[in-house]
Enzyme design. Structure first.
Site, PDB file in Angstrom:
ATOM      1  N   ALA A  10      21.253  -4.105  -0.393  1.00  0.00           N
ATOM      2  CA  ALA A  10      21.688  -3.912  -1.792  1.00  0.00           C
ATOM      3  C   ALA A  10      21.018  -2.680  -2.375  1.00  0.00           C
ATOM      4  CB  ALA A  10      21.358  -5.155  -2.617  1.00  0.00           C
ATOM      5  N   SER A  12      21.734   1.749  -2.906  1.00  0.00           N
ATOM      6  CA  SER A  12      22.681   2.521  -3.709  1.00  0.00           C
ATOM      7  C   SER A  12      24.127   2.268  -3.283  1.00  0.00           C
ATOM      8  CB  SER A  12      22.369   4.015  -3.599  1.00  0.00           C
ATOM      9  OG  SER A  12      21.009   4.237  -3.849  1.00  0.00           O
ATOM     10  N   LEU A  13      24.448   2.584  -2.025  1.00  0.00           N
ATOM     11  CA  LEU A  13      25.847   2.455  -1.602  1.00  0.00           C
ATOM     12  C   LEU A  13      26.268   0.997  -1.475  1.00  0.00           C
ATOM     13  CD1 LEU A  13      27.095   4.975   1.081  1.00  0.00           C
ATOM     14  CD2 LEU A  13      27.378   4.998  -1.386  1.00  0.00           C
ATOM     15  N   GLY A  14      25.381   0.144  -0.972  1.00  0.00           N
ATOM     16  CA  GLY A  14      25.718  -1.273  -0.820  1.00  0.00           C
ATOM     17  C   GLY A  14      26.053  -1.886  -2.167  1.00  0.00           C
ATOM     18  N   ARG A  37      12.677 -10.824  -1.818  1.00  0.00           N
ATOM     19  CA  ARG A  37      13.705  -9.962  -2.434  1.00  0.00           C
ATOM     20  C   ARG A  37      14.823 -10.816  -3.032  1.00  0.00           C
ATOM     21  NH1 ARG A  37      13.078  -5.451  -4.248  1.00  0.00           N
ATOM     22  NH2 ARG A  37      14.817  -4.251  -3.393  1.00  0.00           N
ATOM     23  N   ASN A 105      24.718   7.727   7.282  1.00  0.00           N
ATOM     24  CA  ASN A 105      24.853   9.176   7.390  1.00  0.00           C
ATOM     25  C   ASN A 105      24.387   9.615   8.780  1.00  0.00           C
ATOM     26  OD1 ASN A 105      25.472  11.628   6.359  1.00  0.00           O
ATOM     27  ND2 ASN A 105      23.867  11.628   4.800  1.00  0.00           N
ATOM     28  N   LYS A 184      30.095  16.814   8.986  1.00  0.00           N
ATOM     29  CA  LYS A 184      29.157  16.545   7.901  1.00  0.00           C
ATOM     30  C   LYS A 184      27.717  16.718   8.398  1.00  0.00           C
ATOM     31  CE  LYS A 184      28.118  13.296   4.217  1.00  0.00           C
ATOM     32  NZ  LYS A 184      27.938  11.897   3.869  1.00  0.00           N
ATOM     33  N   ASN A 188      24.960  19.332   7.011  1.00  0.00           N
ATOM     34  CA  ASN A 188      23.659  18.818   6.603  1.00  0.00           C
ATOM     35  C   ASN A 188      22.533  19.587   7.310  1.00  0.00           C
ATOM     36  OD1 ASN A 188      21.257  17.077   6.870  1.00  0.00           O
ATOM     37  ND2 ASN A 188      22.456  15.635   5.654  1.00  0.00           N
TER      38      ASN A 188
HETATM   39  P1  NAP Z   1      19.161   2.845  -0.103  1.00  0.00           P
HETATM   40  O1  NAP Z   1      19.453   2.982  -1.539  1.00  0.00           O
HETATM   41  O2  NAP Z   1      17.771   3.115   0.405  1.00  0.00           O
HETATM   42  O3  NAP Z   1      19.577   1.360   0.321  1.00  0.00           O
HETATM   43  C1  NAP Z   1      19.305   0.818   1.568  1.00  0.00           C
HETATM   44  C2  NAP Z   1      19.126  -0.679   1.367  1.00  0.00           C
HETATM   45  O4  NAP Z   1      19.042  -1.305   2.631  1.00  0.00           O
HETATM   46  C3  NAP Z   1      17.862  -1.051   0.587  1.00  0.00           C
HETATM   47  O5  NAP Z   1      18.236  -1.844  -0.503  1.00  0.00           O
HETATM   48  C4  NAP Z   1      17.054  -1.854   1.595  1.00  0.00           C
HETATM   49  O6  NAP Z   1      16.362  -2.946   1.054  1.00  0.00           O
HETATM   50  C5  NAP Z   1      18.164  -2.397   2.480  1.00  0.00           C
HETATM   51  N1  NAP Z   1      17.669  -2.878   3.778  1.00  0.00           N
HETATM   52  C6  NAP Z   1      16.981  -2.224   4.733  1.00  0.00           C
HETATM   53  N2  NAP Z   1      16.710  -3.042   5.766  1.00  0.00           N
HETATM   54  C7  NAP Z   1      17.259  -4.243   5.448  1.00  0.00           C
HETATM   55  C8  NAP Z   1      17.325  -5.494   6.104  1.00  0.00           C
HETATM   56  N3  NAP Z   1      16.761  -5.689   7.305  1.00  0.00           N
HETATM   57  N4  NAP Z   1      17.952  -6.529   5.487  1.00  0.00           N
HETATM   58  C9  NAP Z   1      18.518  -6.359   4.267  1.00  0.00           C
HETATM   59  N5  NAP Z   1      18.491  -5.196   3.580  1.00  0.00           N
HETATM   60  C10 NAP Z   1      17.869  -4.147   4.181  1.00  0.00           C
HETATM   61  O7  NAP Z   1      20.134   3.740   0.778  1.00  0.00           O
HETATM   62  P2  NAP Z   1      21.552   4.362   0.366  1.00  0.00           P
HETATM   63  O8  NAP Z   1      21.324   5.584  -0.444  1.00  0.00           O
HETATM   64  O9  NAP Z   1      22.446   3.299  -0.127  1.00  0.00           O
HETATM   65  O10 NAP Z   1      22.041   4.862   1.792  1.00  0.00           O
HETATM   66  C11 NAP Z   1      22.605   4.009   2.782  1.00  0.00           C
HETATM   67  C12 NAP Z   1      23.264   4.913   3.836  1.00  0.00           C
HETATM   68  O11 NAP Z   1      24.381   5.572   3.225  1.00  0.00           O
HETATM   69  C13 NAP Z   1      22.341   6.049   4.325  1.00  0.00           C
HETATM   70  O12 NAP Z   1      22.557   6.308   5.667  1.00  0.00           O
HETATM   71  C14 NAP Z   1      22.762   7.242   3.482  1.00  0.00           C
HETATM   72  O13 NAP Z   1      22.493   8.489   4.086  1.00  0.00           O
HETATM   73  C15 NAP Z   1      24.250   6.991   3.352  1.00  0.00           C
HETATM   74  N6  NAP Z   1      24.851   7.626   2.162  1.00  0.00           N
HETATM   75  C16 NAP Z   1      24.321   7.418   0.928  1.00  0.00           C
HETATM   76  C17 NAP Z   1      24.917   7.999  -0.190  1.00  0.00           C
HETATM   77  C18 NAP Z   1      24.374   7.809  -1.580  1.00  0.00           C
HETATM   78  O14 NAP Z   1      24.894   8.440  -2.522  1.00  0.00           O
HETATM   79  N7  NAP Z   1      23.385   6.978  -1.814  1.00  0.00           N
HETATM   80  C19 NAP Z   1      26.072   8.804  -0.010  1.00  0.00           C
HETATM   81  C20 NAP Z   1      26.590   8.973   1.262  1.00  0.00           C
HETATM   82  C21 NAP Z   1      25.971   8.381   2.352  1.00  0.00           C
HETATM   83  P3  NAP Z   1      15.119  -2.832   0.031  1.00  0.00           P
HETATM   84  O15 NAP Z   1      15.757  -2.586  -1.304  1.00  0.00           O
HETATM   85  O16 NAP Z   1      14.530  -4.203   0.141  1.00  0.00           O
HETATM   86  O17 NAP Z   1      14.263  -1.733   0.544  1.00  0.00           O
END
Ligand code: NAP
Length: 305
Positions: A10, A12-14, A37, A105, A184, A188
């Site tokens: 949960a 950013s993207l989730g 959590r 990514n 991409k 990057n």
């Molecule tokens: P983020 O905000 O760091 O979210 C990742 C989430 O995964 C965190 O909430 C983390 O939990 C959770 N997590 C990690 N291990 C886990 C587990 N074992 N069980 C349950 N939850 C777990 O990352 P994000 O920005 O969404 O990015 C996710 C992917 O999308 C990355 O590869 C990123 O490069 C890609 N992406 C992101 C964006 C963007 O705008 N954000 C855009 C394009 C691509 P905690 O909260 O407990 O740490």
């Protein structure tokens, strides 16, 4: 009954996906890291999506990895370095017809995940949407974009694309998802590490044309050598266009380092260098860039993998 969307992570993207699916009335379950959590999430009352400055709360149900609910559809929304272990924990819950959507990514994590769950269909995604957390369980929809989805081993689109449509998640099914992910990744590699090392916005790289040109030449070689010529086409021109169009932005890697967060280096520059080595493709500038970046991360006490 509609198939449940299990959303792993949960962040950013989730949260952005979960909130929009829930808003469309689709059944969603968040899978959180652990009981602590989960308790924190439940105390917060739900997920808040901030769109156009307006916050809206969604009471999406959540659970931990060890819940016993079967999983048919899993959106994997953790960072690339967490994906393999997070999915492995859930493997016993996956149904024989399970589908996974991998939002990570870069490259490398998708194959690692797929190898852990050979019974499941793994759909790769590449997204230009932008979101960030401005608090726990609260996500800001910062950049509208598009998500390309595809399965390199099966061009049949999944039936649930209609659900993305109804949830207002802009998407496109593509048979060329690997080309998109490689393209991409190459953009990057040409931009993000240099913004960290030169401590600048994307536009600051306009002062480093030679470095960019040499990196693009090597990236083009690697892409051609590893069977991705379409991703290599006019790469330098595209890198220059992106630098110009996003001149005022800080790259995602810049932001990770600035906030002392672990980067996804192993799945970005690290992956390209590893593939180049496997194909015996000489990449002195990319290798030197990786060495400089690793040194920089070390100097800030950040993980280098
Ligand atoms: P983020 O905000 O760091 O979210 C990742 C989430 O995964 C965190 O909430 C983390 O939990 C959770 N997590 C990690 N291990 C886990 C587990 N074992 N069980 C349950 N939850 C777990 O990352 P994000 O920005 O969404 O990015 C996710 C992917 O999308 C990355 O590869 C990123 O490069 C890609 N992406 C992101 C964006 C963007 O705008 N954000 C855009 C394009 C691509 P905690 O909260 O407990 O740490």
């Amino acid at each position: 009954m509609a198939t449940l969307w299990h959303v792993l992570g949960a962040g950013s993207l989730g949260s952005l996906w979960a909130a929009r699916l829930a808003r469309a009335g689709l059944p969603v379950r968040l899978i959180l890291r652990d009981a602590e959590r989960l308790a924190a999430y439940e105390a917060s009352g739900g997920l808040t999506l901030v769109e156009h400055g307006q916050p809206q709360l969604f009471e999406v149900c959540a659970q931990t990895w060890d819940a016993d609910e079967p999983i048919e559809r899993l959106l994997v929304a953790c960072k690339a370095y967490d994906a393999e272990s997070a999915v492995s924990q859930l493997a016993p819950r996956l149904q024989p017809n399970a589908e996974l959507i991998l939002l990570q990514n870069g490259l490398g994590s998708q194959d690692a995940v797929a190898a852990k769950v050979p019974q499941a269909r793994c759909i790769f995604a590449s997204s230009t949407e932008g979101a960030f957390r401005d608090g726990d369980w609260r996500v800001v929809f910062a950049g509208h974009g598009y998500t390309w989805l595809g399965d390199a081993s099966d061009p049949t689109p999944p039936a649930w694309l209609d659900e993305l449509q109804s949830a207002g998640i802009p998407h496109q099914w593509t048979p060329d998802i690997l080309t998109r992910l490689w393209r991409k990744l190459a953009l990057n590699c040409a931009i993000n590490p240099l913004t960290v090392l030169h401590d600048c916005r994307n536009g600051g790289l306009q002062a480093h044309n030679c470095e960019i040109a040499m990196l693009c030449a090597e990236l083009t070689d690697v892409l051609n050598r590893c069977g991705q010529p379409a991703a290599a086409e006019a790469l330098h021109t595209e890198v220059e266009r992106v630098i110009h169009a996003t001149a005022a932005n800080y790259s995602s890697m810049y932001q990770d380092v600035a906030h002392n967060r672990r980067t996804e280096i192993s799945y970005l520059l690290g992956h390209v260098c590893a593939v180049a080595a496997r194909h015996q493709c000489p990449t002195p500038y990319l290798t030197q860039l990786q060495t400089r970046l690793v040194g920089h991360l070390q100097s800030r006490g950040l993980p280098t993998d």
